[in-house]
Motif scaffolding. Sequence first.
Motif, PDB file in Angstrom:
ATOM      1  N   ALA A  41      22.277 -53.275  66.137  1.00  0.00           N
ATOM      2  CA  ALA A  41      23.593 -53.513  66.396  1.00  0.00           C
ATOM      3  C   ALA A  41      24.037 -54.921  65.896  1.00  0.00           C
ATOM      4  N   HIS A  42      25.170 -55.096  65.168  1.00  0.00           N
ATOM      5  CA  HIS A  42      25.487 -56.395  64.458  1.00  0.00           C
ATOM      6  C   HIS A  42      26.285 -56.982  65.400  1.00  0.00           C
ATOM      7  N   GLY A  43      26.387 -58.348  64.978  1.00  0.00           N
ATOM      8  CA  GLY A  43      27.477 -59.193  65.875  1.00  0.00           C
ATOM      9  C   GLY A  43      28.893 -59.110  65.671  1.00  0.00           C
ATOM     10  N   ALA A  44      29.683 -59.584  66.639  1.00  0.00           N
ATOM     11  CA  ALA A  44      31.043 -59.593  66.686  1.00  0.00           C
ATOM     12  C   ALA A  44      31.883 -59.723  65.382  1.00  0.00           C
ATOM     13  N   LEU A  45      32.667 -59.099  64.761  1.00  0.00           N
ATOM     14  CA  LEU A  45      33.540 -59.210  63.638  1.00  0.00           C
ATOM     15  C   LEU A  45      32.715 -59.092  62.450  1.00  0.00           C
ATOM     16  N   SER A  46      31.240 -58.666  62.319  1.00  0.00           N
ATOM     17  CA  SER A  46      30.633 -58.511  61.563  1.00  0.00           C
ATOM     18  C   SER A  46      30.629 -56.978  61.093  1.00  0.00           C
ATOM     19  N   SER A  47      29.522 -56.590  60.213  1.00  0.00           N
ATOM     20  CA  SER A  47      29.298 -55.378  59.818  1.00  0.00           C
ATOM     21  C   SER A  47      28.078 -55.123  58.939  1.00  0.00           C
ATOM     22  N   ARG A  48      27.722 -53.985  58.725  1.00  0.00           N
ATOM     23  CA  ARG A  48      26.508 -53.846  57.791  1.00  0.00           C
ATOM     24  C   ARG A  48      26.537 -54.514  56.612  1.00  0.00           C
ATOM     25  N   ALA A  49      27.760 -54.189  55.742  1.00  0.00           N
ATOM     26  CA  ALA A  49      27.956 -54.945  54.781  1.00  0.00           C
ATOM     27  C   ALA A  49      28.081 -56.598  54.644  1.00  0.00           C
ATOM     28  N   HIS A  50      28.709 -57.100  56.075  1.00  0.00           N
ATOM     29  CA  HIS A  50      28.464 -58.387  55.858  1.00  0.00           C
ATOM     30  C   HIS A  50      27.470 -59.124  56.200  1.00  0.00           C
ATOM     31  N   GLU A  51      26.449 -58.512  56.870  1.00  0.00           N
ATOM     32  CA  GLU A  51      25.139 -58.794  57.234  1.00  0.00           C
ATOM     33  C   GLU A  51      24.433 -58.861  55.797  1.00  0.00           C
ATOM     34  N   ARG A  53      25.730 -59.181  52.678  1.00  0.00           N
ATOM     35  CA  ARG A  53      26.184 -60.255  51.874  1.00  0.00           C
ATOM     36  C   ARG A  53      25.718 -61.589  52.352  1.00  0.00           C
ATOM     37  N   ALA A  54      25.449 -61.676  53.663  1.00  0.00           N
ATOM     38  CA  ALA A  54      24.770 -63.200  54.226  1.00  0.00           C
ATOM     39  C   ALA A  54      23.294 -63.102  54.197  1.00  0.00           C
ATOM     40  N   GLY A  55      22.660 -61.940  53.525  1.00  0.00           N
ATOM     41  CA  GLY A  55      21.246 -61.753  53.683  1.00  0.00           C
ATOM     42  C   GLY A  55      20.473 -62.006  55.055  1.00  0.00           C
ATOM     43  N   LEU A  56      20.925 -61.799  56.133  1.00  0.00           N
ATOM     44  CA  LEU A  56      20.397 -61.879  57.266  1.00  0.00           C
ATOM     45  C   LEU A  56      20.252 -60.707  58.119  1.00  0.00           C
ATOM     46  N   PHE A  57      19.185 -60.394  58.994  1.00  0.00           N
ATOM     47  CA  PHE A  57      19.054 -59.346  59.675  1.00  0.00           C
ATOM     48  C   PHE A  57      18.982 -58.163  58.685  1.00  0.00           C
ATOM     49  N   ASP A  58      18.179 -58.134  57.984  1.00  0.00           N
ATOM     50  CA  ASP A  58      17.879 -57.030  57.139  1.00  0.00           C
ATOM     51  C   ASP A  58      16.825 -55.953  57.766  1.00  0.00           C
ATOM     52  N   LEU A 183      22.561 -72.404  59.258  1.00  0.00           N
ATOM     53  CA  LEU A 183      23.201 -71.569  58.454  1.00  0.00           C
ATOM     54  C   LEU A 183      23.844 -72.215  57.150  1.00  0.00           C
ATOM     55  N   ALA A 184      23.748 -73.452  57.047  1.00  0.00           N
ATOM     56  CA  ALA A 184      24.503 -74.220  56.053  1.00  0.00           C
ATOM     57  C   ALA A 184      24.664 -73.767  54.847  1.00  0.00           C
ATOM     58  N   GLU A 185      23.661 -73.121  54.411  1.00  0.00           N
ATOM     59  CA  GLU A 185      23.444 -72.746  52.973  1.00  0.00           C
ATOM     60  C   GLU A 185      23.989 -71.068  52.854  1.00  0.00           C
ATOM     61  N   VAL A 186      24.484 -70.587  54.277  1.00  0.00           N
ATOM     62  CA  VAL A 186      25.022 -69.203  53.987  1.00  0.00           C
ATOM     63  C   VAL A 186      26.269 -69.099  54.854  1.00  0.00           C
ATOM     64  N   THR A 191      32.130 -67.257  58.239  1.00  0.00           N
ATOM     65  CA  THR A 191      33.547 -67.490  57.719  1.00  0.00           C
ATOM     66  C   THR A 191      34.140 -66.395  57.295  1.00  0.00           C
ATOM     67  N   GLU A 192      33.544 -65.232  57.202  1.00  0.00           N
ATOM     68  CA  GLU A 192      33.856 -64.048  56.623  1.00  0.00           C
ATOM     69  C   GLU A 192      34.030 -62.785  58.061  1.00  0.00           C
ATOM     70  N   PHE A 193      35.117 -62.154  58.053  1.00  0.00           N
ATOM     71  CA  PHE A 193      35.410 -61.203  59.197  1.00  0.00           C
ATOM     72  C   PHE A 193      35.528 -59.681  58.791  1.00  0.00           C
ATOM     73  N   ASP A 194      34.832 -58.744  59.192  1.00  0.00           N
ATOM     74  CA  ASP A 194      35.014 -57.611  58.696  1.00  0.00           C
ATOM     75  C   ASP A 194      35.551 -56.774  59.772  1.00  0.00           C
ATOM     76  N   LEU A 195      36.794 -57.199  60.308  1.00  0.00           N
ATOM     77  CA  LEU A 195      37.606 -56.276  61.240  1.00  0.00           C
ATOM     78  C   LEU A 195      39.144 -56.504  60.661  1.00  0.00           C
ATOM     79  N   PRO A 196      39.804 -55.410  60.647  1.00  0.00           N
ATOM     80  CA  PRO A 196      41.149 -55.279  60.407  1.00  0.00           C
ATOM     81  C   PRO A 196      42.165 -56.383  61.005  1.00  0.00           C
ATOM     82  N   GLU A 197      43.113 -56.919  60.480  1.00  0.00           N
ATOM     83  CA  GLU A 197      43.626 -57.825  61.146  1.00  0.00           C
ATOM     84  C   GLU A 197      44.501 -57.337  62.732  1.00  0.00           C
TER      85      GLU A 197
END
Length: 274
Positions: A41-51, A53-58, A183-186, A191-197
Amino acid sequence: MTSSAPPPVHGAPAAGTLERPHATLAYSVTGPHGAPLAVHAHGALSSRAHERRAGLFDWAAVGATHRMARYDARGHGESTGRAVPADYRYASLADDLLALCDHLSPDAPVTAFGASMGTATVLWAALARPERFDRLVLAIPAVAWTAREPRRNGLRAAATLVERRGRGALDAATRVSGPPAVLAEVPQYTTEFDLPEPLLPAAFRAAAESDLPAPETLRRLPHPTLLLAWDTDPLHPLLTARTLAAHLPDARLHVSRTLADVRAWDRLAADFLA
């Protein structure tokens, strides 16, 4: 409740959907057919695709021995939802997780993985139905309990900001604050949110009204638990992770201070499950 999913294929993702009240959950499963199931289960405002892209929690190493199911929480990523705060409270998200576990592994308990909001989701689900899980892997638990009070005001302010000035104002504010040092390198992780406005205010208000379960209730959870935390992040402080470790009966805590160490969490989790 209805669902759709193709048969799982070894090593290839199997995608599906699960119908829930007022939402459709999108999920994917990878790993050896017939292996035990783990659900992330991912974090708030995130998603499978978001994680991704960030290369975390794979959790790729875990996928060698487990089927790994990942899903987008309602309203996030490819899942649908409505603009009702109650739908995004942690206890409601826990119901979604339990329904997915029942769908994907009806006859056997699963290992639950969570990050931030996902950690809260897992804990509420485990308290509701402890028999549904065998082990827990909980990453970056968010600020909680008494320390959460100032955060609630910030979340309500974020909801109002989006309503009055739009998503762009929120994105700008987030870029100014930046990610935690580890997480300064990612920076795209925060700074990206995967939730519709249109759903953002409801999600923020739900988070303002939610919290982790009371520490004393966690003593009822028998599951072996791995807690993964990083430091220098006021939104995911070590205090929360340490409090969880002190109250969960069978917990171990690992604290990371470098990105390289964070990226080793996958192997730590795989060793923990072994």
